[in-house]
Design a protein around this motif. Sequence first.
Motif, PDB file in Angstrom:
ATOM      1  N   ALA A   1      35.487  20.911  13.909  1.00  0.00           N
ATOM      2  CA  ALA A   1      34.605  19.758  13.768  1.00  0.00           C
ATOM      3  C   ALA A   1      35.431  18.481  13.817  1.00  0.00           C
ATOM      4  N   ARG A   2      34.789  17.377  14.206  1.00  0.00           N
ATOM      5  CA  ARG A   2      35.504  16.102  14.271  1.00  0.00           C
ATOM      6  C   ARG A   2      35.763  15.538  12.881  1.00  0.00           C
ATOM      7  N   GLY A   3      34.937  15.914  11.920  1.00  0.00           N
ATOM      8  CA  GLY A   3      35.118  15.434  10.557  1.00  0.00           C
ATOM      9  C   GLY A   3      35.610  16.540   9.641  1.00  0.00           C
ATOM     10  N   TYR A   4      35.777  16.178   8.367  1.00  0.00           N
ATOM     11  CA  TYR A   4      36.300  17.111   7.371  1.00  0.00           C
ATOM     12  C   TYR A   4      35.141  17.587   6.504  1.00  0.00           C
ATOM     13  N   TYR A   5      34.684  18.828   6.742  1.00  0.00           N
ATOM     14  CA  TYR A   5      33.461  19.321   6.115  1.00  0.00           C
ATOM     15  C   TYR A   5      33.663  20.703   5.524  1.00  0.00           C
ATOM     16  N   THR A   6      32.815  21.027   4.567  1.00  0.00           N
ATOM     17  CA  THR A   6      32.767  22.397   4.046  1.00  0.00           C
ATOM     18  C   THR A   6      31.449  23.079   4.369  1.00  0.00           C
ATOM     19  N   SER A   7      30.528  22.349   4.989  1.00  0.00           N
ATOM     20  CA  SER A   7      29.225  22.910   5.339  1.00  0.00           C
ATOM     21  C   SER A   7      29.236  23.420   6.767  1.00  0.00           C
ATOM     22  N   SER A   8      28.753  24.635   6.962  1.00  0.00           N
ATOM     23  CA  SER A   8      28.809  25.247   8.291  1.00  0.00           C
ATOM     24  C   SER A   8      27.988  24.486   9.323  1.00  0.00           C
ATOM     25  N   ASN A   9      26.930  23.813   8.887  1.00  0.00           N
ATOM     26  CA  ASN A   9      26.084  23.158   9.882  1.00  0.00           C
ATOM     27  C   ASN A   9      26.715  21.899  10.466  1.00  0.00           C
ATOM     28  N   GLN A  10      27.882  21.498   9.982  1.00  0.00           N
ATOM     29  CA  GLN A  10      28.608  20.358  10.548  1.00  0.00           C
ATOM     30  C   GLN A  10      29.577  20.772  11.645  1.00  0.00           C
ATOM     31  N   TYR A  11      29.725  22.057  11.862  1.00  0.00           N
ATOM     32  CA  TYR A  11      30.732  22.541  12.809  1.00  0.00           C
ATOM     33  C   TYR A  11      30.111  22.823  14.163  1.00  0.00           C
ATOM     34  N   MET A  12      30.776  22.272  15.199  1.00  0.00           N
ATOM     35  CA  MET A  12      30.243  22.356  16.543  1.00  0.00           C
ATOM     36  C   MET A  12      30.622  23.643  17.252  1.00  0.00           C
ATOM     37  N   TYR A  13      31.853  24.059  17.050  1.00  0.00           N
ATOM     38  CA  TYR A  13      32.387  25.180  17.830  1.00  0.00           C
ATOM     39  C   TYR A  13      32.807  26.308  16.905  1.00  0.00           C
ATOM     40  N   TRP A  14      32.522  27.541  17.355  1.00  0.00           N
ATOM     41  CA  TRP A  14      32.779  28.735  16.562  1.00  0.00           C
ATOM     42  C   TRP A  14      33.444  29.807  17.393  1.00  0.00           C
ATOM     43  N   GLY A  15      34.304  30.583  16.731  1.00  0.00           N
ATOM     44  CA  GLY A  15      34.841  31.769  17.370  1.00  0.00           C
ATOM     45  C   GLY A  15      33.891  32.939  17.235  1.00  0.00           C
ATOM     46  N   GLN A  16      34.309  34.089  17.770  1.00  0.00           N
ATOM     47  CA  GLN A  16      33.447  35.272  17.768  1.00  0.00           C
ATOM     48  C   GLN A  16      33.574  36.078  16.487  1.00  0.00           C
ATOM     49  N   GLY A  17      34.604  35.803  15.705  1.00  0.00           N
ATOM     50  CA  GLY A  17      34.801  36.482  14.435  1.00  0.00           C
ATOM     51  C   GLY A  17      35.772  37.644  14.518  1.00  0.00           C
ATOM     52  N   THR A  18      36.388  37.927  13.390  1.00  0.00           N
ATOM     53  CA  THR A  18      37.281  39.074  13.272  1.00  0.00           C
ATOM     54  C   THR A  18      37.000  39.768  11.949  1.00  0.00           C
ATOM     55  N   GLN A  19      36.915  41.096  11.985  1.00  0.00           N
ATOM     56  CA  GLN A  19      36.533  41.862  10.795  1.00  0.00           C
ATOM     57  C   GLN A  19      37.730  42.047   9.871  1.00  0.00           C
ATOM     58  N   VAL A  20      37.510  41.767   8.605  1.00  0.00           N
ATOM     59  CA  VAL A  20      38.482  42.063   7.559  1.00  0.00           C
ATOM     60  C   VAL A  20      37.826  43.029   6.579  1.00  0.00           C
ATOM     61  N   THR A  21      38.458  44.168   6.373  1.00  0.00           N
ATOM     62  CA  THR A  21      37.937  45.170   5.446  1.00  0.00           C
ATOM     63  C   THR A  21      39.013  45.485   4.413  1.00  0.00           C
ATOM     64  N   VAL A  22      38.671  45.328   3.150  1.00  0.00           N
ATOM     65  CA  VAL A  22      39.602  45.584   2.061  1.00  0.00           C
ATOM     66  C   VAL A  22      39.098  46.787   1.275  1.00  0.00           C
ATOM     67  N   SER A  23      39.881  47.835   1.260  1.00  0.00           N
ATOM     68  CA  SER A  23      39.488  49.052   0.554  1.00  0.00           C
ATOM     69  C   SER A  23      40.014  49.031  -0.882  1.00  0.00           C
ATOM     70  N   SER A  24      39.257  49.654  -1.754  1.00  0.00           N
ATOM     71  CA  SER A  24      39.641  49.669  -3.186  1.00  0.00           C
ATOM     72  C   SER A  24      40.505  50.865  -3.518  1.00  0.00           C
TER      73      SER A  24
END
Length: 122
Positions: A99-122
């Motif tokens: 995002a062009r600004g400094y935000y913590t809200s997802s709706n302020q972000y223009m561009y997104w990646g496809q995601g990467t899975q993180v799995t933590v086992s107990s």
Amino acid sequence: QVQLVESGGGLVQAGGSLRLSCAASGLPFSNYSMAWFRQAPGKEREFVAVISWNGGTTSYTNSVKGRFTISRDNAKNTVYLQMNSLKPEDTAVYYCASARGYYTSSNQYMYWGQGTQVTVSS
């Protein structure tokens, strides 16, 4: 065309570490704040961390403070998320966003990646 490509996810035991990377292209990277969000199954996407355009300012959600570190390398157009002392509740798909600004809200972000899975086992 803007592209954000995450990598570094995987399966790790509780207490372990992972480092996520997000490589950006198609945008003036050093002009953008970069953030990480995550989404666990059945839950809404939540803010994890954000870093300002020059790396001088960072913010974290309370649940990851002291365990996760966000950083960036503007020469490589890449943002990182170092995750230590991982817990099962950190299990989620992790997304980077810009995002062009400094935000913590997802709706302020223009561009997104496809995601990467993180799995933590107990």
